[in-house]
Design a protein around this motif. Sequence first.
Motif, PDB file in Angstrom:
ATOM      1  N   THR A   5     -18.156   1.547  -3.224  1.00 60.76           N
ATOM      2  CA  THR A   5     -17.248   2.131  -4.107  1.00 60.76           C
ATOM      3  C   THR A   5     -17.981   3.373  -4.641  1.00 60.76           C
ATOM      4  O   THR A   5     -19.448   3.455  -4.501  1.00 60.76           O
ATOM      5  CB  THR A   5     -16.791   1.332  -5.398  1.00 60.76           C
ATOM      6  OG1 THR A   5     -18.048   0.971  -6.184  1.00 60.76           O
ATOM      7  CG2 THR A   5     -16.251   0.061  -4.880  1.00 60.76           C
ATOM      8  N   VAL A  15       0.811  -1.179  -0.019  1.00 63.12           N
ATOM      9  CA  VAL A  15      -0.065  -0.165   0.188  1.00 63.12           C
ATOM     10  C   VAL A  15       0.798   1.161  -0.041  1.00 63.12           C
ATOM     11  O   VAL A  15       1.805   1.639   0.890  1.00 63.12           O
ATOM     12  CB  VAL A  15      -0.713   0.050   1.218  1.00 63.12           C
ATOM     13  CG1 VAL A  15      -1.879   1.145   1.216  1.00 63.12           C
ATOM     14  CG2 VAL A  15      -1.805  -1.343   1.352  1.00 63.12           C
ATOM     15  N   LEU A  68      -9.124  -1.744   3.045  1.00 62.82           N
ATOM     16  CA  LEU A  68      -8.090  -2.387   2.342  1.00 62.82           C
ATOM     17  C   LEU A  68      -7.941  -4.001   2.701  1.00 62.82           C
ATOM     18  O   LEU A  68      -7.867  -4.663   1.506  1.00 62.82           O
ATOM     19  CB  LEU A  68      -6.734  -1.862   2.640  1.00 62.82           C
ATOM     20  CG  LEU A  68      -6.374  -0.492   2.291  1.00 62.82           C
ATOM     21  CD1 LEU A  68      -5.148   0.343   3.248  1.00 62.82           C
ATOM     22  CD2 LEU A  68      -6.242  -0.320   0.928  1.00 62.82           C
ATOM     23  N   LEU A  73      -2.555  -0.609  -9.822  1.00 64.53           N
ATOM     24  CA  LEU A  73      -3.180  -0.250  -8.851  1.00 64.53           C
ATOM     25  C   LEU A  73      -4.934  -1.436  -8.801  1.00 64.53           C
ATOM     26  O   LEU A  73      -5.419  -1.718 -10.099  1.00 64.53           O
ATOM     27  CB  LEU A  73      -3.937   0.915  -8.806  1.00 64.53           C
ATOM     28  CG  LEU A  73      -2.788   1.994  -7.929  1.00 64.53           C
ATOM     29  CD1 LEU A  73      -3.579   3.291  -8.234  1.00 64.53           C
ATOM     30  CD2 LEU A  73      -2.327   1.381  -6.733  1.00 64.53           C
ATOM     31  N   LYS A  74      -5.018  -2.018  -7.715  1.00 65.50           N
ATOM     32  CA  LYS A  74      -6.144  -2.733  -7.700  1.00 65.50           C
ATOM     33  C   LYS A  74      -7.352  -1.919  -6.995  1.00 65.50           C
ATOM     34  O   LYS A  74      -8.409  -2.371  -7.032  1.00 65.50           O
ATOM     35  CB  LYS A  74      -6.079  -4.064  -6.659  1.00 65.50           C
ATOM     36  CG  LYS A  74      -4.729  -4.896  -7.501  1.00 65.50           C
ATOM     37  CD  LYS A  74      -4.568  -6.309  -6.548  1.00 65.50           C
ATOM     38  CE  LYS A  74      -3.692  -6.942  -6.823  1.00 65.50           C
ATOM     39  NZ  LYS A  74      -3.125  -8.166  -5.955  1.00 65.50           N
ATOM     40  N   GLY A  75      -6.914  -0.919  -6.433  1.00 65.55           N
ATOM     41  CA  GLY A  75      -8.025   0.001  -5.718  1.00 65.55           C
ATOM     42  C   GLY A  75      -7.340   1.036  -5.052  1.00 65.55           C
ATOM     43  O   GLY A  75      -6.139   1.086  -4.939  1.00 65.55           O
ATOM     44  N   ILE A  76      -8.283   2.168  -4.845  1.00 62.75           N
ATOM     45  CA  ILE A  76      -7.645   3.428  -4.248  1.00 62.75           C
ATOM     46  C   ILE A  76      -8.638   3.764  -3.189  1.00 62.75           C
ATOM     47  O   ILE A  76      -9.848   3.826  -3.214  1.00 62.75           O
ATOM     48  CB  ILE A  76      -7.707   4.694  -5.189  1.00 62.75           C
ATOM     49  CG1 ILE A  76      -6.992   4.263  -6.447  1.00 62.75           C
ATOM     50  CG2 ILE A  76      -7.413   6.110  -4.612  1.00 62.75           C
ATOM     51  CD1 ILE A  76      -6.889   5.412  -7.864  1.00 62.75           C
ATOM     52  N   ASP A  84       0.040  -2.269  -4.830  1.00 63.15           N
ATOM     53  CA  ASP A  84      -1.458  -2.924  -4.932  1.00 63.15           C
ATOM     54  C   ASP A  84      -2.557  -1.981  -4.929  1.00 63.15           C
ATOM     55  O   ASP A  84      -3.605  -1.856  -5.595  1.00 63.15           O
ATOM     56  CB  ASP A  84      -1.709  -4.318  -4.164  1.00 63.15           C
ATOM     57  CG  ASP A  84      -0.669  -5.293  -4.564  1.00 63.15           C
ATOM     58  OD1 ASP A  84      -0.739  -5.696  -5.652  1.00 63.15           O
ATOM     59  OD2 ASP A  84      -0.018  -5.619  -3.213  1.00 63.15           O
ATOM     60  N   TYR A  85      -2.519  -1.078  -3.839  1.00 52.85           N
ATOM     61  CA  TYR A  85      -3.417  -0.028  -3.377  1.00 52.85           C
ATOM     62  C   TYR A  85      -2.703   1.472  -2.932  1.00 52.85           C
ATOM     63  O   TYR A  85      -1.685   1.290  -2.477  1.00 52.85           O
ATOM     64  CB  TYR A  85      -4.324  -0.664  -2.167  1.00 52.85           C
ATOM     65  CG  TYR A  85      -4.759  -1.939  -2.393  1.00 52.85           C
ATOM     66  CD1 TYR A  85      -6.169  -2.007  -3.207  1.00 52.85           C
ATOM     67  CD2 TYR A  85      -4.235  -3.349  -2.008  1.00 52.85           C
ATOM     68  CE1 TYR A  85      -6.774  -3.238  -3.360  1.00 52.85           C
ATOM     69  CE2 TYR A  85      -4.898  -4.517  -2.300  1.00 52.85           C
ATOM     70  CZ  TYR A  85      -6.154  -4.328  -3.064  1.00 52.85           C
ATOM     71  OH  TYR A  85      -6.636  -5.453  -3.137  1.00 52.85           O
ATOM     72  N   MET A 109     -10.982  -5.450   0.392  1.00 51.63           N
ATOM     73  CA  MET A 109     -10.709  -5.461  -1.015  1.00 51.63           C
ATOM     74  C   MET A 109      -9.419  -6.352  -1.323  1.00 51.63           C
ATOM     75  O   MET A 109      -9.409  -7.157  -2.282  1.00 51.63           O
ATOM     76  CB  MET A 109     -10.169  -4.077  -1.299  1.00 51.63           C
ATOM     77  CG  MET A 109     -10.962  -2.817  -1.492  1.00 51.63           C
ATOM     78  SD  MET A 109     -10.404  -1.377  -1.578  1.00 51.63           S
ATOM     79  CE  MET A 109     -10.256  -1.128  -3.457  1.00 51.63           C
ATOM     80  N   SER A 110      -8.443  -6.760  -0.350  1.00 53.73           N
ATOM     81  CA  SER A 110      -7.435  -7.618  -0.665  1.00 53.73           C
ATOM     82  C   SER A 110      -7.905  -9.118  -0.677  1.00 53.73           C
ATOM     83  O   SER A 110      -7.681 -10.019  -1.635  1.00 53.73           O
ATOM     84  CB  SER A 110      -6.282  -7.546   0.500  1.00 53.73           C
ATOM     85  OG  SER A 110      -6.938  -7.878   1.758  1.00 53.73           O
TER      86      SER A 110
END
Length: 313
Positions: free
Chosen positions: A306, A3, A295, A58-61, A40-41, A298-299
């Motif tokens: 979202t 992260v 986080l 990135l997999k997510g913010i 990843d994030y 999401m993982s």
Amino acid sequence: MRVLVHSNDDNAWCDALSQRLPEAEILPSSVPATQRGKIDYLAAWQPSAELLSALPDLKGIVNLGAGVDALLNNPALPGGVPVVKLRDAGMARLIADYVRYGVLHFQRDFDRYACQQQNRHWQPHEVVDKTDWAVGVLGLGAIGRKVAEAIAADGFPVHGWSRSPKQLDNIACHHGEDGLFTLLSQVRTLVLLLPDTPATRGIINANTLAALPQGASLINPGRGPLIDEPALLAALGSAKNGTQGHLRGALLDAFPVEPLPEDSPLWQHPRIRITPHMSGPTPLGEALDQVADTLRAMSRGEPVETVDPEAGY
């Protein structure tokens, strides 16, 4: 899980987030790009386009605040990457206190007493009963709902407005354009807690201000672009010759450009009170708990709430 954290204080966020997510590697955005490796994030507040462009995997913010307008308007925001924002995280009670102060400021005539003090003028005013002082809250999201409930608990009639229909105990809920003007015609203080979206920018304009009763007041702890500032100044009347306009006064905490430029006419207007976007600072502890939970979910591929880029929130 790796992260990257970008905030006003990367080190504080990184240290505290590492304690909550020991299974993750937490890095500050100050780490040189050559040493970051695969991220990843991203947990960030208003990241630059340069930073977003440097994170292709990135997999997510996670947005470290409730307002996502700056992030969604960033040209480098990667498409298809889910964005999660802080939802309340302790901000609602702080903003509710700010709004409660603002409502009382006008309902109990503190604005008038401040002017009288300048002129050494002693004149008490008759107190308007709370039940005769309706308050309107535009925006009934996580924060707006709690603010409306707090004002209602204080004994004020509360009207709330949202884009789609909602039902809340002790709140008269309105929606749509017709509902907006119905609300405006009935409230003596209007509170702005809408997100900054194309549909809400300039929602407080000459037409909506004119729909308020004579002598109404405005409180904006939300987003600056909601207000057409020239229309607001016109509704308040002239600051130079002291003429009273349609609107009694305004308490403003958010502005389209921040810090508010020194040459802004808002500074000197006698019926405007300005605060430096301090109504709802993010309490670090509660925000960190929410970020860590998000986080982790999401993982694991678990569902999270979202942001809808089309709606803007």
